[in-house]
Design a protein around this motif. Structure first.
Motif, mmCIF file in Angstrom:
data_model
loop_
_atom_site.group_PDB
_atom_site.id
_atom_site.type_symbol
_atom_site.label_atom_id
_atom_site.label_comp_id
_atom_site.label_asym_id
_atom_site.label_seq_id
_atom_site.Cartn_x
_atom_site.Cartn_y
_atom_site.Cartn_z
ATOM 1 N N THR A 142 2.790 -1.527 -14.171
ATOM 2 C CA THR A 142 3.732 -0.967 -13.197
ATOM 3 C C THR A 142 5.067 -1.687 -13.323
ATOM 4 O OG1 THR A 142 3.058 -2.517 -11.491
ATOM 5 C CG2 THR A 142 1.941 -0.395 -11.511
ATOM 6 N N GLU A 186 4.209 3.923 -12.281
ATOM 7 C CA GLU A 186 2.859 3.583 -12.746
ATOM 8 C C GLU A 186 2.812 4.059 -14.175
ATOM 9 O OE1 GLU A 186 0.072 5.832 -10.559
ATOM 10 O OE2 GLU A 186 -0.005 4.410 -8.926
ATOM 11 N N PHE A 194 -2.504 0.091 -18.480
ATOM 12 C CA PHE A 194 -1.841 0.468 -17.237
ATOM 13 C C PHE A 194 -0.931 -0.666 -16.782
ATOM 14 C CE2 PHE A 194 -1.873 0.237 -12.581
ATOM 15 C CZ PHE A 194 -1.283 1.452 -12.293
ATOM 16 N N ASP A 254 -5.456 1.411 -3.155
ATOM 17 C CA ASP A 254 -4.650 2.392 -3.881
ATOM 18 C C ASP A 254 -4.936 2.286 -5.368
ATOM 19 O OD1 ASP A 254 -2.264 0.745 -5.205
ATOM 20 O OD2 ASP A 254 -2.710 -0.103 -3.247
ATOM 21 N N PHE A 255 -4.448 3.292 -6.064
ATOM 22 C CA PHE A 255 -4.701 3.465 -7.488
ATOM 23 C C PHE A 255 -4.304 2.228 -8.307
ATOM 24 C CE2 PHE A 255 -4.023 5.307 -11.641
ATOM 25 C CZ PHE A 255 -4.966 6.318 -11.719
ATOM 26 N N SER A 256 -3.080 1.751 -8.101
ATOM 27 C CA SER A 256 -2.578 0.623 -8.890
ATOM 28 C C SER A 256 -3.423 -0.621 -8.691
ATOM 29 C CB SER A 256 -1.145 0.254 -8.501
ATOM 30 O OG SER A 256 -0.324 1.346 -8.525
ATOM 31 N N SER A 257 -3.703 -0.953 -7.432
ATOM 32 C CA SER A 257 -4.419 -2.203 -7.201
ATOM 33 C C SER A 257 -5.856 -2.094 -7.705
ATOM 34 C CB SER A 257 -4.366 -2.616 -5.733
ATOM 35 O OG SER A 257 -4.947 -1.635 -4.927
ATOM 36 N N CYS A 275 0.547 -6.071 -7.853
ATOM 37 C CA CYS A 275 -0.747 -5.781 -7.248
ATOM 38 C C CYS A 275 -1.704 -6.946 -7.330
ATOM 39 C CB CYS A 275 -1.378 -4.576 -7.933
ATOM 40 S SG CYS A 275 -0.286 -3.192 -7.947
ATOM 41 N N ALA A 297 -6.845 -0.251 -10.325
ATOM 42 C CA ALA A 297 -6.767 -0.371 -11.791
ATOM 43 C C ALA A 297 -6.555 -1.831 -12.185
ATOM 44 C CB ALA A 297 -5.639 0.505 -12.335
ATOM 45 N N GLU A 298 -5.716 -2.515 -11.428
ATOM 46 C CA GLU A 298 -5.432 -3.928 -11.705
ATOM 47 C C GLU A 298 -6.690 -4.782 -11.473
ATOM 48 O OE1 GLU A 298 -3.428 -6.889 -13.198
ATOM 49 O OE2 GLU A 298 -2.546 -4.883 -13.072
ATOM 50 N N GLY A 332 0.143 4.164 -0.963
ATOM 51 C CA GLY A 332 -0.588 5.435 -0.891
ATOM 52 C C GLY A 332 -1.166 5.801 -2.230
ATOM 53 N N SER A 333 -1.980 6.779 -2.217
ATOM 54 C CA SER A 333 -2.671 7.169 -3.437
ATOM 55 C C SER A 333 -1.705 7.714 -4.477
ATOM 56 C CB SER A 333 -3.714 8.236 -3.096
ATOM 57 O OG SER A 333 -3.973 8.997 -4.245
ATOM 58 N N ALA A 334 -1.998 7.398 -5.708
ATOM 59 C CA ALA A 334 -1.150 7.887 -6.798
ATOM 60 C C ALA A 334 -1.224 9.399 -6.918
ATOM 61 C CB ALA A 334 -1.607 7.262 -8.098
ATOM 62 N N ASN A 366 0.860 -1.167 0.000
ATOM 63 C CA ASN A 366 0.000 0.000 0.000
ATOM 64 C C ASN A 366 0.903 1.225 0.000
ATOM 65 O OD1 ASN A 366 -1.735 2.026 0.322
ATOM 66 N ND2 ASN A 366 -2.805 1.172 2.094
#
Lengths: 220, 335
Positions: free
Chosen positions: A65, A78, A63, B279-282, A219, B284-285, A5-7, A3
């Motif tokens: 990573t 990202e 998308f 979070d954003f990545s997870s 993720c 989106a995934e 944190g927010s992008a 985790n």
């Protein structure tokens, strides 16, 4: 699952209690450029080490990573890989909004794609975050015998505009990791790292790529 | 799994990925084959021996339960109005388009995308006949509809239509009816229709699955990032192919509201997983994962659930939302 944190709030790196890993930073990077210049292929090479002669055309955006290590800093990219066709342009701001880095890609065998790359650079300079790190990638460098965009011309343009610049080949992997690493070094939180950066260091980082895919940055 | 009785290539010519879940698929197929056999018999009675097909409640119910592969092209053509369109414009219309003068820019852009359309499908590999046929269809359509020309994404739709119908002419008319009658301005140069429909979906999620709407907003993931491809490709290259075709069965009969039913079902049935992503990545995934799990592989159950899970959803509700949101955007641009 990490985790991080927010992008949206990731400009500064979060300190990790884990002593060996050091600082972890997360950055949003967007790829822009004309259709079929190799944006998705660059990402596929960087993230999975693969190349497909015929890469499916990207619709909307994809998308992915990938994490790279710079000394004691782990940089998690990202990556937003966008559709190249002109009419998808109206969707692009959504992808570059809040991005800390952009790779603008053109095809060295096609002069039009270089013109389009310049348009993207201008748009980013006007509308993206003021501190965005922009790299220009002249892709398909393996097709040098069909070259239509001279290296010096592109390098000159990049210098004038303060862009990182490399010719790349997603096919042979030439300069692919390097361009992402160069961006990682130039990103703001890395100033102390970038100061010490040498080309030797860059290579070492590329060689250690296998270890960078550490558990915890996936993720799934 | 080497022992699988399923080959590396599926019935539509797509190579199965290395991580293909044969176990889930076999479980599913063992039951679905019974469904298919039953439906085949029903459809044979409905349209067999020169019987004509007309839109009716019975046909609509049949379509929702799946059109047998061998009848798909014909049924799609009939229930969507594509056949009527073909009669109106003349049955040689497509051939005439092909023999007309060609715009080089269109030719170039279509040629660029040809080898990049379903490269993992044996019928679209270099030298296979579908590449040339797909080229003809896309170029003909771009010259027929100058407002649309060629939009990336149409290659996947026309490609899949071609795999089903095996006919250039049928594919052309089905593409035309989709772009011009079923979907509102998705593929025009500004892609306004898609942008509006993504906003419509967001509003529907807010109304019908508010927790997810709130969660996605708080993480800051724009809906367009996740769903643009869902709309543009009508789930081709998003969901498993059999599921896509079952969706298209209903899309050709019932229209674009089916797309919202599918989106809402995906979101609603995966609410728990989506809410768990912090979070954003997870997140989106997770939106990628939910398009490949066993829920969507089991297309028959999935298609039943799209008419239940989202609750009531009328075409007039969607039309109202479209008008309102398009107007809001217009006002916003003017200001």
């Amino acid at each position: 699952m990490t985790n991080l944190g927010s992008a949206m709030a990731n400009r500064s790196g979060a300190q990790r209690p884990n002593g060996t890993q050091g600082k972890i930073c997360q950055f949003k990077l967007v790829l822009l450029g004309e259709s079929a210049v190799g944006k998705s292929s660059l990402v596929l090479r960087f993230v999975k080490g693969q190349f497909h002669e015929y890469q499916e055309s990207t619709i909307g955006a994809a998308f992915l990573t990938q994490t790279v290590c710079l000394d004691d800093t782990t940089v998690k990219f990202e990556i937003w890989d966008t559709a190249g066709q002109e009419r998808y342009h109206s969707l692009a701001p959504m992808y570059y909004r809040g991005a800390q880095a952009a790779i603008v890609v053109y095809d060295i065998t096609n002069q039009d794609t270089f013109g389009r790359a310049k348009t993207w650079v201008k748009e980013l300079q006007r509308q993206a975050s003021p501190n965005i790190v922009i790299a220009l990638a002249g892709n398909k460098a393996d097709l040098a015998n069909k070259r239509m965009v001279e290296y010096d011309e592109a390098r000159g343009y990049a210098e004038e505009n303060g862009l990182l610049f490399m010719e790349t080949s997603a096919k042979t992997a030439m300069n692919v990791n390097d361009i992402f690493l160069a961006i990682a070094k130039k990103l703001p939180k890395n100033e102390q790292v970038a100061g010490a950066g040498t080309s030797g260091q860059g290579r070492r980082l590329v060689e250690s790529e296998g270890q960078q895919k550490a558990p915890g940055n996936c993720c799934k | 799994m080497a022992s699988s009785r399923f080959s590396k290539v599926d019935e539509y010519g797509f190579e199965r990925p290395d991580d293909f879940d044969y176990e889930t698929y076999e479980d599913f197929m063992s039951q679905y084959l019974t469904v298919l056999a039953k439906r085949a018999k029903k459809w044979a009675e409905l349209i067999g021996e020169g019987k004509s097909l007309k839109r009716s409640l019975k046909v609509k119910t049949y379509v929702r339960k799946g059109i047998p592969g061998e009848h798909r092209g014909f049924v799609w053509l009939t229930v969507s109005g594509a056949e009527a369109l073909r009669e109106e414009w003349g049955s040689d219309f497509y051939q005439k388009l092909l023999s007309g003068p060609m715009n080089q820019d269109i030719v170039d852009i279509v040629k660029t995308d040809l080898p990049r359309t379903f490269p993992d499908n044996i019928f679209f590999s270099a030298g296979a006949s579908h590449q040339q046929q797909l080229y003809n269809i896309l170029v003909a359509y771009a010259h027929d509809n100058h407002q649309v020309g060629y939009c990336q994404g149409l290659n996947y739709i026309a490609g899949l239509l071609l795999l089903v119908t095996k006919s250039e002419d049928m594919t052309f008319w089905l593409l035309k009816v989709l772009v011009e009658h079923i979907l509102p301005n998705y593929y025009t140069r500004t892609m306004d229709g898609v942008i509006t429909d993504i906003e419509v979906l967001e509003e529907l999620v807010r109304l019908k699955v508010p927790e997810v709407h709130q969660h996605v907003s708080s993480i800051g993931l724009p809906w367009a990032v996740v769903t643009t491809k869902w709309f543009i490709c009508l789930f081709a290259e998003v969901l498993p192919v059999e599921t896509v075709l079952r969706i298209w069965d209903c899309l050709f009969y019932e229209g674009s509201k089916i797309i919202f039913r599918v989106c809402l079902t995906l979101i609603k049935r995966n609410k728990v997983s989506l809410l768990q992503c912090n979070d954003f990545s997870s997140l989106a995934e997770c939106f990628k994962e939910i398009t490949r799990d066993s829920l969507v592989i089991q297309c028959h159950d999935f298609m039943q659930s799209i008419f239940k899970a989202p609750g009531s959803l009328s075409q007039s509700t969607i039309l109202k939302l479209r008008r309102r949101l398009a107007q809001q955007r217009k006002n916003h641009t003017v200001q």
